[in-house]
Scaffold this active site. Structure first.
Site, PDB file in Angstrom:
ATOM      1  CE  LYS A 111      38.976 -60.397  32.203  1.00 50.00           C
ATOM      2  NZ  LYS A 111      38.308 -61.475  33.000  1.00 50.00           N
ATOM      3  CE  LYS A 194      26.817 -54.289  39.531  1.00 50.13           C
ATOM      4  NZ  LYS A 194      27.172 -53.833  38.342  1.00 50.13           N
ATOM      5  CE  LYS A 197      31.703 -55.210  40.629  1.00 50.63           C
ATOM      6  NZ  LYS A 197      31.945 -55.029  39.286  1.00 50.63           N
TER       7      LYS A 197
END
Ligand code: TRP
Length: 331
Positions: A111, A194, A197
């Site tokens: 983050k 995926k 993603k």
């Protein structure tokens, strides 16, 4: 009966990867466990959504989970911010979560990189809030993906630390849980990883996508120039299409195209057409329910109220006991 908790971040529309990877599990689990599924709207505040985005995201997730088969009579389906007991437990757990260990979490480090101008304390204590969500119902099973493994380990740490601090074997340890052994991995349409993603518009097929949009996305999926030798191994982007076919089409259809590939007679255009039509068949009933349910404000209100009442019953019992254990006692 064992208790299951899972939180669903309210970040927008659900795609086929969410559906086959997670929601189908939830739907099965609700028949066998005491399930709490909630919409993690407090967690979504770390990125400062506007009030109208916050509300519409919560609504969308609720609508789509109901449309996909979560039954508010079988499981407790609630909005996190409707259960204030969560924040009280979060506060207690924060008193014995250490800044150093929170800073070391990989999701926090990710983050910091993703939003360097908004490294707020809510991001740092995200795993504490998540632990509160889970142990608030004294859950032992948490159906989540691999990416949440570290958060669950932290939840166990906080639960055990509370127990040790107060010398009370109160919170059980929560573990990640998968209902079926054969985890389905749903690839995206861009030939890479995926579904969901990567951010590319055409990568994911959403449950709410119209047939025209599904056809357009599937026809644009990445392919190669075709096999050159019989029975050769499929390159990743072709394997991805076959993986999707395996999930949404019949075994006969899958075999048909597999044979064509193995004998070098495949035409990717035909495969994609079939794949798109089978995705449309799979999503149409869900899309119809999404459209119906999203119009039905009184039903949504009733579901949210009912869920909040059931969740608060469980939560307030825990908080009552936790207060007693910590030493908050009335005169
Ligand atoms: N962190 C989870 C995610 O990103 C969402 C979440 C919040 C959650 N609280 C939870 C998941 C509690 C399981 C249990 O997907």
């Amino acid at each position: 009966m064992e208790t299951v908790v899972s939180g669903i971040r309210s970040t927008g529309k659900l795609h086929l990867g969410n559906y086959y990877g997670a929601i189908q599990n939830f739907v099965k689990m609700q028949h066998e466990y005491n399930c709490f599924f909630f919409i993690a709207d407090w967690h979504s505040l770390t990125t400062h959504p506007t009030p109208s985005d916050l509300h519409s995201n919560v609504k969308q997730v609720l609508v789509e989970y109901l449309a996909a088969g979560l039954d508010p009579e079988k499981s407790t389906l609630y909005v996190q911010s409707d259960v204030p007991e969560t924040t009280e437990l979060y506060l207690y757990l924060n008193m014995n979560a250490y800044v150093g260990e929170l800073e070391r979490s990989t999701s926090f480090k990710d983050k910091i990189r993703a939003q360097p101008d908004n490294v707020n304390a809510g991001l740092l204590t995200y795993p504490v809030l998540m632990a509160a969500d889970i142990i608030l119902h004294r859950a032992t099973k948490v159906p989540v993906g691999k990416d949440q493994e570290q958060h669950l380990e932290m939840s166990r740490t906080f639960a055990n630390r509370f127990n040790r601090l107060y010398n009370h074997d109160y919170f059980p340890e929560p573990y990640a849980f998968n209902f079926s052994d054969n985890l389905v991995r749903i690839p995206g349409l861009d030939g890479k990883g995926k579904m969901g993603k990567s951010e590319g518009e055409g990568n994911a097929v959403y449950l709410s996508d119209s047939p025209e949009i599904i056809r357009k996305k599937v026809m644009k999926a990445v392919t190669d120039s075709g096999p050159t030798a019989e029975n050769q191994e499929k390159p990743v982007e072709i394997q991805n299409l076959f993986d999707l076919l395996k999930v949404v089409s019949t075994p006969d259809t899958y075999e048909h195209f597999d044979n064509l590939y193995n004998t070098c007679q495949i035409r990717y255009g035909d495969l994609k057409k079939q794949l798109a039509e089978d995705m449309i068949i799979a999503t149409t009933p869900i899309r119809n329910r999404i459209n119906d349910i999203s119009q039905d404000t009184s039903y949504l209100r009733q579901v949210a109220r009912h869920g909040a009442i059931k969740a608060r019953e469980s939560a307030s019992k825990t908080i009552r006991e936790v207060r007693e254990i910590i030493g908050f006692r009335s005169f």
